[in-house]
Write an enzyme that holds these catalytic residues in place. Structure first.
Site, PDB file in Angstrom:
ATOM      1  N   ASP A   1       0.819  -1.214   0.000  1.00 35.56           N
ATOM      2  CA  ASP A   1       0.000   0.000   0.000  1.00 35.56           C
ATOM      3  C   ASP A   1       0.853   1.265   0.000  1.00 35.56           C
ATOM      4  O   ASP A   1       0.650   2.167  -0.822  1.00 35.56           O
ATOM      5  CB  ASP A   1      -0.931   0.010   1.216  1.00 35.56           C
ATOM      6  CG  ASP A   1      -1.933  -1.131   1.190  1.00 35.56           C
ATOM      7  OD1 ASP A   1      -2.336  -1.529   0.090  1.00 35.56           O
ATOM      8  OD2 ASP A   1      -2.293  -1.625   2.265  1.00 35.56           O
TER       9      ASP A   1
ATOM     10  N   ARG B   1       0.223   2.738  16.578  1.00 33.58           N
ATOM     11  CA  ARG B   1      -0.157   3.774  15.614  1.00 33.58           C
ATOM     12  C   ARG B   1      -0.029   5.202  16.163  1.00 33.58           C
ATOM     13  O   ARG B   1       0.463   6.091  15.464  1.00 33.58           O
ATOM     14  CB  ARG B   1      -1.574   3.526  15.095  1.00 33.58           C
ATOM     15  CG  ARG B   1      -1.714   2.293  14.201  1.00 33.58           C
ATOM     16  CD  ARG B   1      -0.706   2.309  13.080  1.00 33.58           C
ATOM     17  NE  ARG B   1      -0.918   1.237  12.126  1.00 33.58           N
ATOM     18  CZ  ARG B   1       0.016   0.389  11.728  1.00 33.58           C
ATOM     19  NH1 ARG B   1       1.232   0.465  12.255  1.00 33.58           N
ATOM     20  NH2 ARG B   1      -0.244  -0.541  10.834  1.00 33.58           N
TER      21      ARG B   1
ATOM     22  N   ASP C   1      -6.966   1.504  11.147  1.00 32.96           N
ATOM     23  CA  ASP C   1      -5.788   2.369  11.159  1.00 32.96           C
ATOM     24  C   ASP C   1      -6.066   3.755  10.608  1.00 32.96           C
ATOM     25  O   ASP C   1      -5.457   4.745  11.036  1.00 32.96           O
ATOM     26  CB  ASP C   1      -4.641   1.711  10.382  1.00 32.96           C
ATOM     27  CG  ASP C   1      -3.917   0.660  11.208  1.00 32.96           C
ATOM     28  OD1 ASP C   1      -4.066   0.673  12.442  1.00 32.96           O
ATOM     29  OD2 ASP C   1      -3.200  -0.167  10.620  1.00 32.96           O
TER      30      ASP C   1
ATOM     31  N   SER D   1      -1.234  -9.554   4.393  1.00 30.05           N
ATOM     32  CA  SER D   1      -0.883  -8.230   4.886  1.00 30.05           C
ATOM     33  C   SER D   1      -0.421  -8.399   6.327  1.00 30.05           C
ATOM     34  O   SER D   1      -1.192  -8.824   7.182  1.00 30.05           O
ATOM     35  CB  SER D   1      -2.092  -7.287   4.818  1.00 30.05           C
ATOM     36  OG  SER D   1      -1.765  -6.024   5.355  1.00 30.05           O
TER      37      SER D   1
END
Length: 402
Positions: free
Chosen positions: A22, A102, A131, A180
C-alpha cells in the site's frame, strides 16, 4: 483511475511508510494522481525485524524524494506497552499490538511534517479498517490535511499489485499469497487473501513467531517474571529493560507455541473481520500481571479495575490516546500499580500457559489466617455473621413459599 504527470505545485506531502504494498505504490500515486511536488517517506522502527526496517529504509531512499527512519522502540515500550500491561489490555480477548503503535508513529510523522513544512500527510490505509481512524485522529489534531489514496479511490489489492508491477516497484506480496502483515515488538498481525474467509484454515507459513504445536518441545519449561509497580523488570531473575525482556520472552514463549489468536474481531466501523495474531510475550506478561494483581489488590479494587481495564482497552484500540477519559483511567491504574510488585512462576508447554505460583511483599494474604490448621481466627465468630448473611433474600423466599 489514471495517472497524470501534470504538476499542480501542491508542495510536499509526508507519507507514513512501511515499505509494504500500500505505502509503496502511494509514492508514485501522490505525485502522478495528486500532483504533489515532493513525497517524503517516514518509516518507524517499533520493533519489527531489522530486515524490514532496512527494506523500508532502502526503498524509501530509492523511490521517495527524501526518507526518514526513526527508532521508536524504547519510547513505544515505555509509553504504550507498559501502560497496556498495567491495564491488562485485551480487546475482545487478545493483546493489542498494532493499535498501540499507531499513535506514537503518527505523532512522530507530525513532527517531521512540521519540520518539512508539508502541505499534507498521507497514509496507505483503506476505508474499511481501523488504522485510518487512528492516524487521522492524530493528524487532524495538528491541523494537517490528509491524503489516503486507497480509501479515496476505492482501490482493491489486485489493482495495487498490478499498479506496482507496471511501475516497477518491488513489493513483498504476490497474488498467490497476498498476506498483509503488521509487526512490532509486542504483536504480529496477519490478514488478507483467503484469511478473510472465516472458515479457511490458515497455513502454517503465516506464523513466524510461534512454532506449530507438533514442533513445540516435549518437555515443559518454567520461567519467572519479576514486576515492579506493575511493570515487568526481570526474566528468570535477570534484570532487563523493556525491549530486551519482550524480545527474549517472544522467543522463549514462541518456542512453546504460546501466543496465537485466530478470531473474528469487531472493528471500530462495525465490520467483523477475521484476524490472525502472534503475541507470545504479551500473552505471558499480561497473564502474569493479572495474576499478581489478585494477590496485591483488594476485592473492591479488582472489581472496579476490571471495568477500567475494559474501557482502557477500547479507547486504546480506537487510538484515542488524547481522549480525557484515557488519561483519567491511566491515573487510576497507575495508583493501583504502586503495590503490584513481586514475581510470578509460569509453566510453558505445548501452547499452554499455567501459573504455578506467585509472591509479593505487598500481598494481601495471610497464610496463618486462611490455614485450616490455624486458630488465629476463631471460627465461632462467623456464626453471627452467617445469621445475617443474605437475610433479605431468605425473607423474600419464605414469604413467597408460605
Amino acid at each position: 483511475m489514471t495517472d497524470t504527470n501534470e504538476k499542480t505545485g501542491k508542495g510536499t506531502v509526508v507519507l507514513a511508510f512501511s515499505g509494504g504494498l500500500d505505502t509503496s505504490i502511494c509514492v508514485p500515486i501522490l505525485k502522478n494522481m495528486y500532483g504533489y511536488d515532493r513525497v517524503i517517506t517516514v518509516a518507524a522502527d517499533v520493533g519489527q525485524p531489522e530486515s524490514e526496517v532496512k527494506m523500508a529504509t532502502d526503498k524509501g531512499n530509492l523511490i521517495a524524494d527524501k526518507h526518514y527512519t526513526v527508532n521508536l522502540k524504547d519510547a513505544f515500550v515505555k509509553n504504550h506497552v507498559f501502560p497496556a500491561i498495567k491495564a491488562n489490555a485485551l480487546y475482545e480477548g487478545y493483546p493489542m499490538g498494532t493499535s498501540l503503535a499507531r499513535p506514537i508513529i503518527a505523532e512522530e510523522i507530525v513532527k517531521i511534517a512540521k519540520k518539512e513544512n508539508a502541505a499534507a500527510i498521507g497514509h496507505g490505509c483503506t476505508g474499511k479498517g481501523n488504522d485510518q481512524l487512528r492516524f487521522d485522529y492524530i493528524f487532524r489534531m495538528h491541523g494537517f490535511d490528509i491524503v489516503a489514496p486507497m480509501r479515496e479511490h476505492n482501490m482493491t489489492r489486485e489493482w495495487e499489485i498490478d499498479y506496482a508491477e507496471q511501475n516497477n516497484i518491488p513489493i513483498p506480496v504476490k497474488k498467490s499469497t497476498p498476506w498483509s502483515v503488521d509487526e512490532n515488538i509486542w504483536s504480529r498481525s496477519i490478514e488478507g487473501g483467503r484469511l478473510e474467509e472465516p472458515d479457511y484454515h490458515p497455513p502454517e507459513e503465516i506464523y513466524h513467531w510461534t512454532v506449530a504445536l507438533k514442533d513445540a518441545p516435549n518437555e515443559p519449561e518454567v520461567i519467572t517474571i519479576g514486576f515492579e509497580n506493575g511493570v515487568p523488570t526481570s526474566l528468570n531473575g535477570k534484570k532487563m529493560n523493556g525491549v530486551e525482556l519482550i524480545v527474549s520472552l517472544n522467543k522463549l514463549a514462541g518456542k512453546h507455541s504460546v501466543g496465537r489468536n485466530d478470531m473474528v474481531e469487531d472493528r471500530v466501523l462495525g465490520l467483523k473481520a477475521r484476524e490472525n495474531y502472534e503475541h507470545p510475550a504479551a500473552t505471558v506478561l499480561i497473564t502474569a500481571h493479572k495474576d499478581l494483581e489478585k494477590l496485591t489488590l483488594s476485592r473492591a479494587e479488582l472489581k472496579f479495575k476490571n471495568m477500567v481495564d475494559d474501557q482502557w482497552a477500547e479507547l486504546a484500540y480506537m487510538g484515542l490516546i488524547h481522549e480525557p477519559l484515557y488519561h483519567d483511567l491511566n491515573a487510576f491504574i497507575d495508583k493501583t500499580q504502586e503495590r503490584v510488585t513481586g514475581t510470578v512462576d509460569i509453566q510453558l508447554y505445548k501452547g499452554g500457559l499455567h501459573i504455578l505460583g506467585r509472591t509479593s511483599p505487598n500481598a494481601i494474604y495471610s497464610m496463618d489466617m486462611v490455614s485450616f490448621d490455624s486458630t488465629t481466627i476463631d471460627q465461632r465468630d462467623a456464626i453471627g455473621y452467617s445469621k445475617y448473611f443474605g437475610i433479605q433474600g431468605r425473607m423474600l423466599w419464605q414469604l413467597q413459599n408460605k
